[in-house]
Design a protein around this motif. Structure first.
Motif, short mmCIF file in Angstrom:
data_model
loop_
_atom_site.label_atom_id
_atom_site.label_comp_id
_atom_site.label_asym_id
_atom_site.label_seq_id
_atom_site.Cartn_x
_atom_site.Cartn_y
_atom_site.Cartn_z
N MET A 116 -43.54 50.17 -38.43
CA MET A 116 -44.00 51.56 -38.57
C MET A 116 -42.89 52.45 -39.12
O MET A 116 -43.11 53.28 -40.01
CB MET A 116 -44.48 52.09 -37.22
CG MET A 116 -45.76 51.47 -36.71
SD MET A 116 -46.25 52.17 -35.10
CE MET A 116 -47.83 51.34 -34.85
N MET A 117 -41.68 52.27 -38.59
CA MET A 117 -40.55 53.07 -39.05
C MET A 117 -40.24 52.81 -40.51
O MET A 117 -40.00 53.75 -41.29
CB MET A 117 -39.32 52.77 -38.19
CG MET A 117 -39.34 53.40 -36.82
SD MET A 117 -38.03 52.77 -35.72
CE MET A 117 -36.62 52.74 -36.80
N SER A 118 -40.25 51.54 -40.91
CA SER A 118 -39.93 51.20 -42.30
C SER A 118 -40.91 51.85 -43.26
O SER A 118 -40.51 52.38 -44.31
CB SER A 118 -39.95 49.68 -42.47
OG SER A 118 -38.96 49.07 -41.66
N SER A 119 -42.19 51.83 -42.90
CA SER A 119 -43.19 52.46 -43.76
C SER A 119 -43.06 53.97 -43.76
O SER A 119 -43.20 54.62 -44.80
CB SER A 119 -44.60 52.05 -43.31
OG SER A 119 -44.84 50.69 -43.61
N LEU A 120 -42.76 54.54 -42.58
CA LEU A 120 -42.60 55.99 -42.51
C LEU A 120 -41.40 56.43 -43.34
O LEU A 120 -41.47 57.44 -44.06
CB LEU A 120 -42.42 56.41 -41.05
CG LEU A 120 -42.27 57.91 -40.81
CD1 LEU A 120 -43.48 58.68 -41.31
CD2 LEU A 120 -42.05 58.19 -39.32
#
Length: 266
Positions: A116-120
């Motif tokens: 999730m963090m990588s995509s955000l």
């Protein structure tokens, strides 16, 4: 809570437990190989190309359109959540930024959190990073969310994780919590950041670890061993040697003996 390795055992997901389990499994494997001939290697399986995230989601009955992917961020299966988050970043679905931020506030799986963090970060580079940092700094979100974000951020940037997350993680180590694993897991997370922490923080956590090592709570003792195993100070070495000599649990005693004997000669 945990009298010995063979008694009551905490549930999966604790990072210190995975670390200790690896040591126990390695020891058991070496003993088994010494006692009996090595079994023949299984026949080589047919090589198959790995499935794409799109194929993996479709196999699980999840659509790959933006609305379906955003809905899947709250799916009960963590692998679905991870794949959905990955797909949103890959497909550059900028409208998913609010959904990813909302999902991160509740996510307790470090692997899913990392996805999730990588995509955000990809979809909202400026606001995404500051938002993520705030999630490991807010104790109101609970230790599991704080830890998941800190562990995921450590994978991406350990120095930034130390700056952003260490103060709140240290608070989880020192505060009283209804969950006895909170302090153990927070200390284990900090152990992985030890080389990035300032000396004053290291000294405080070394003292806390030595105190945990002398206590009765099994999870905190394991976390203390992990911290002290990375701590090259004479005080940490002395604490491990003393605990090794007085430890009644054979598995913990063997673990500490392995750590002490593995330290570089002075």
């Amino acid at each position: 809570m945990y009298g010995s390795v063979g008694s009551s055992w905490p549930g999966r997901g604790s990072s210190w437990l995975l670390w200790f389990g690896t040591f126990v499994a390695f020891t058991a494997t070496m003993q088994a190989q010494t006692a009996s001939p090595q079994a023949p290697a299984p026949a080589q399986q047919e090589h198959r190309a790995p499935k794409s995230s799109r194929e993996a989601l479709q196999e699980r009955g999840v659509g790959v359109d933006p609305d379906s992917l955003m809905k899947a961020l709250s799916h009960s299966d963590p692998e679905v959540r991870r794949l959905a988050a990955m797909r949103l970043g890959t497909d550059n679905v900028r409208s998913a930024t609010p959904a990813l931020k909302s999902a991160l506030q509740k996510e307790t799986d470090s692997g899913v959190t990392l996805s999730m963090m990588s995509s955000l970060f990809r979809l909202a580079p400026r606001s995404g990073q500051s938002y993520v940092y705030s999630l490991c700094q807010d104790p109101a979100l609970g230790s599991q969310v704080n830890l998941a974000v800190a562990n995921a951020l450590t994978t991406l940037d350990a120095a930034q994780a130390a700056r952003a997350c260490a103060p709140n993680l240290e608070a989880w180590v020192t505060k009283s919590s209804p969950n006895p694993d909170d302090a153990a897991n927070a200390l284990t997370a900090l152990a992985s950041l030890q080389s990035k922490l300032d000396e004053e923080t290291v000294v405080r956590l070394r003292k806390q670890s030595i105190g945990f090592l002398a206590g009765q709570e099994f999870g905190r003792r394991i976390a203390a061993i992990e911290w002290l195993s990375r701590d090259r100070s004479a005080e940490a070495e002395k604490a491990l040697e003393h605990a090794m000599d007085t430890e009644k649990d054979p598995a913990l005693r063997d673990l500490m003996k392995h750590i002490v004997n593995s330290r570089p000669a002075k």
